[in-house]
Design a protein around this motif. Structure first.
Motif, PDB file in Angstrom:
ATOM      1  N   LEU A  27     113.523  22.719  24.370  1.00  0.00           N
ATOM      2  CA  LEU A  27     113.389  23.111  22.969  1.00  0.00           C
ATOM      3  C   LEU A  27     112.075  22.652  22.345  1.00  0.00           C
ATOM      4  CD1 LEU A  27     117.011  22.176  21.798  1.00  0.00           C
ATOM      5  CD2 LEU A  27     116.166  24.432  22.472  1.00  0.00           C
ATOM      6  N   ALA A  28     111.311  21.839  23.048  1.00  0.00           N
ATOM      7  CA  ALA A  28     110.082  21.278  22.492  1.00  0.00           C
ATOM      8  C   ALA A  28     108.929  22.271  22.537  1.00  0.00           C
ATOM      9  CB  ALA A  28     109.689  20.018  23.262  1.00  0.00           C
ATOM     10  N   VAL A  29     108.015  22.139  21.590  1.00  0.00           N
ATOM     11  CA  VAL A  29     106.781  22.918  21.607  1.00  0.00           C
ATOM     12  C   VAL A  29     105.846  22.314  22.653  1.00  0.00           C
ATOM     13  CG1 VAL A  29     104.743  23.612  20.285  1.00  0.00           C
ATOM     14  CG2 VAL A  29     106.990  23.546  19.180  1.00  0.00           C
ATOM     15  N   ARG A  30     105.307  23.141  23.524  1.00  0.00           N
ATOM     16  CA  ARG A  30     104.335  22.685  24.515  1.00  0.00           C
ATOM     17  C   ARG A  30     102.947  22.638  23.882  1.00  0.00           C
ATOM     18  NH1 ARG A  30     109.314  22.162  26.326  1.00  0.00           N
ATOM     19  NH2 ARG A  30     109.488  22.101  28.590  1.00  0.00           N
ATOM     20  N   SER A  31     102.214  21.594  24.208  1.00  0.00           N
ATOM     21  CA  SER A  31     100.932  21.341  23.534  1.00  0.00           C
ATOM     22  C   SER A  31      99.924  22.458  23.728  1.00  0.00           C
ATOM     23  CB  SER A  31     100.338  20.022  24.036  1.00  0.00           C
ATOM     24  OG  SER A  31     101.165  18.937  23.666  1.00  0.00           O
ATOM     25  N   TYR A  32      99.957  23.094  24.887  1.00  0.00           N
ATOM     26  CA  TYR A  32      98.971  24.145  25.149  1.00  0.00           C
ATOM     27  C   TYR A  32      99.551  25.542  24.944  1.00  0.00           C
ATOM     28  CZ  TYR A  32      95.778  20.588  26.805  1.00  0.00           C
ATOM     29  OH  TYR A  32      94.937  19.507  26.867  1.00  0.00           O
ATOM     30  N   LEU A 104     111.082  15.636  22.304  1.00  0.00           N
ATOM     31  CA  LEU A 104     110.289  16.670  21.642  1.00  0.00           C
ATOM     32  C   LEU A 104     108.831  16.229  21.611  1.00  0.00           C
ATOM     33  CD1 LEU A 104     112.799  17.560  18.800  1.00  0.00           C
ATOM     34  CD2 LEU A 104     112.369  18.832  20.903  1.00  0.00           C
ATOM     35  N   ASN A 105     107.966  17.063  21.080  1.00  0.00           N
ATOM     36  CA  ASN A 105     106.520  16.816  21.171  1.00  0.00           C
ATOM     37  C   ASN A 105     106.091  15.773  20.133  1.00  0.00           C
ATOM     38  OD1 ASN A 105     103.610  17.060  21.047  1.00  0.00           O
ATOM     39  ND2 ASN A 105     103.856  18.955  22.206  1.00  0.00           N
ATOM     40  N   LEU A 178     111.368  22.393  15.797  1.00  0.00           N
ATOM     41  CA  LEU A 178     112.226  21.220  15.685  1.00  0.00           C
ATOM     42  C   LEU A 178     111.407  19.991  15.302  1.00  0.00           C
ATOM     43  CD1 LEU A 178     114.699  21.565  18.695  1.00  0.00           C
ATOM     44  CD2 LEU A 178     114.923  22.431  16.359  1.00  0.00           C
ATOM     45  N   GLU A 179     110.170  19.944  15.761  1.00  0.00           N
ATOM     46  CA  GLU A 179     109.303  18.833  15.406  1.00  0.00           C
ATOM     47  C   GLU A 179     109.056  18.792  13.902  1.00  0.00           C
ATOM     48  OE1 GLU A 179     108.547  19.691  19.745  1.00  0.00           O
ATOM     49  OE2 GLU A 179     108.846  20.912  17.942  1.00  0.00           O
ATOM     50  N   GLY A 180     108.850  19.947  13.283  1.00  0.00           N
ATOM     51  CA  GLY A 180     108.681  20.014  11.836  1.00  0.00           C
ATOM     52  C   GLY A 180     109.949  19.621  11.100  1.00  0.00           C
ATOM     53  N   ARG A 181     111.094  19.950  11.670  1.00  0.00           N
ATOM     54  CA  ARG A 181     112.372  19.592  11.044  1.00  0.00           C
ATOM     55  C   ARG A 181     112.590  18.084  11.077  1.00  0.00           C
ATOM     56  NH1 ARG A 181     116.005  23.827  10.280  1.00  0.00           N
ATOM     57  NH2 ARG A 181     117.830  22.540  10.708  1.00  0.00           N
ATOM     58  N   ILE A 182     112.097  17.422  12.107  1.00  0.00           N
ATOM     59  CA  ILE A 182     112.171  15.955  12.146  1.00  0.00           C
ATOM     60  C   ILE A 182     111.402  15.366  10.977  1.00  0.00           C
ATOM     61  CG2 ILE A 182     111.405  13.891  13.394  1.00  0.00           C
ATOM     62  CD1 ILE A 182     112.032  15.349  15.999  1.00  0.00           C
ATOM     63  N   ALA A 240     123.795  19.033  18.839  1.00  0.00           N
ATOM     64  CA  ALA A 240     123.686  20.350  18.209  1.00  0.00           C
ATOM     65  C   ALA A 240     122.572  21.213  18.796  1.00  0.00           C
ATOM     66  CB  ALA A 240     123.457  20.179  16.705  1.00  0.00           C
ATOM     67  N   GLY A 241     121.617  20.617  19.493  1.00  0.00           N
ATOM     68  CA  GLY A 241     120.452  21.380  19.933  1.00  0.00           C
ATOM     69  C   GLY A 241     119.593  21.800  18.763  1.00  0.00           C
TER      70      GLY A 241
END
Length: 318
Positions: A27-32, A104-105, A178-182, A240-241
């Motif tokens: 579910l994480a955003v990959r940096s590249y 996550l990232n 999801l990173e922004g939601r954190i 919850a994912g």
């Protein structure tokens, strides 16, 4: 050792991609795999795009000015009150810990966390309300600090994911990652508990004034409450994912937030703070408008002021 340095740079992106595939959640955003920047530019060969965004924020003037913008109280006498910068650093540290626990990232979370309040005006909540009122009265427009933070992020040419996290850390729009939601949830975790600490230090709250049912659930101290909120956020999100709090703990946090608005942010003490902020901001705003400055330039200048600079500026106006 130029040859060795060249070998590291040549393999950095590939090694980072492989490491993220092994470690990060699906579910994480990959940096590249960022959606990119508004204006194309060559990327750094020894930093991911999100690491580069983090460094741009840290080296920017808007970030450095956060040290002169108090979190709740205007220009308080004392060395230990939060500033907008210490709030930002505390938010970012907590958010990064949550991201690591959820795989996550972390770099994306760190950049969005460090940049989320860059556009916040002086004088905390009172300053934002005062600038919004002045802008609406004079030009029929509204001011929101997250939108000003986004403008700064665009000037810095940050990646789309970081810009989205900055814009959506407050307001009606939900973050796209999801990173922004954190960052969105942890911003509240941080400021509620740290503002309680400062309000007690200032003398307008006593620990026993806090709603006792929520304190019994979350903890007696700020550190205990943050620990409880973070553990709940991580465990609930893993199940919850998504980035969520349990209903019981989430409602308790919101109850504390409502209490802070009633007792501190909009309470009896705040009325004096709001009056002072409104007078200072309105005097500066009207002066700039009367000399013919454009609304965007006025907003950028006023929102970029530190508390002390704004107070000194008004004093010079006479």
């Amino acid at each position: 050792m130029p040859e060795l340095a060249g070998r590291v740079a040549d393999s950095f992106e590939q090694r980072t991609r492989e490491q993220e595939e092994r470690w990060l959640s699906p579910l994480a955003v990959r940096s590249y795999e960022t959606r990119g920047r508004k204006h194309y530019e060559e990327e750094c060969r020894l930093r991911t795009p999100f690491q580069r965004d983090r460094d741009r924020i840290l080296h920017s003037k808007p970030f450095r000015r956060l040290k002169g913008k108090t979190q709740v109280f205007i220009d308080p006498a004392g060395d230990h009150y939060r500033t907008r910068m210490t709030h930002t650093l505390e938010t970012t540290a907590i958010a990064r810990g949550v991201a690591r626990a959820l795989r996550l990232n972390e770099d994306l979370v760190e950049a969005a966390g460090l940049g989320h309040d860059m556009g916040h005006p002086p004088f905390g909540h009172a300053g934002e309300e005062a600038l919004d009122d002045a802008l609406h009265h004079r030009f029929g427009r509204r001011f929101r600090h997250n939108e000003q933070s986004l403008r700064i992020a665009e000037d810095l040419n940050l990646t789309e994911e970081v810009r989205d996290g900055i814009l959506t850390h407050t307001g009606d729009r939900e973050p796209a990652t999801l990173e922004g939601r954190i960052v969105r949830i942890v911003d509240r975790v941080a400021y509620i508990n740290h503002d309680i600490d400062d309000a007690v230090r200032f003398g307008i709250l006593r620990p026993e004034d806090l709603p006792q049912e929520e304190v019994a659930l979350l903890g007696e101290t700020g550190a205990a409450r943050i620990d409880r909120l973070v553990h709940d956020l991580v465990e609930s999100s893993e199940r919850a994912g998504d980035i969520v709090q349990s209903e019981e703990v989430g409602e308790a946090m919101l109850a504390l937030r409502r209490f802070m608005f009633e007792s501190v942010y909009l309470g009896p003490h705040a009325r004096g703070e709001h009056d002072r902020a409104r007078q200072v901001v309105r005097r500066i705003f009207d002066h700039l408008a009367e000399q013919g400055d454009e609304p965007d330039a006025i907003v950028a200048f006023v929102s970029g002021m530190t508390d002390r600079f704004a107070l000194d500026y008004v004093e010079r106006l006479g």
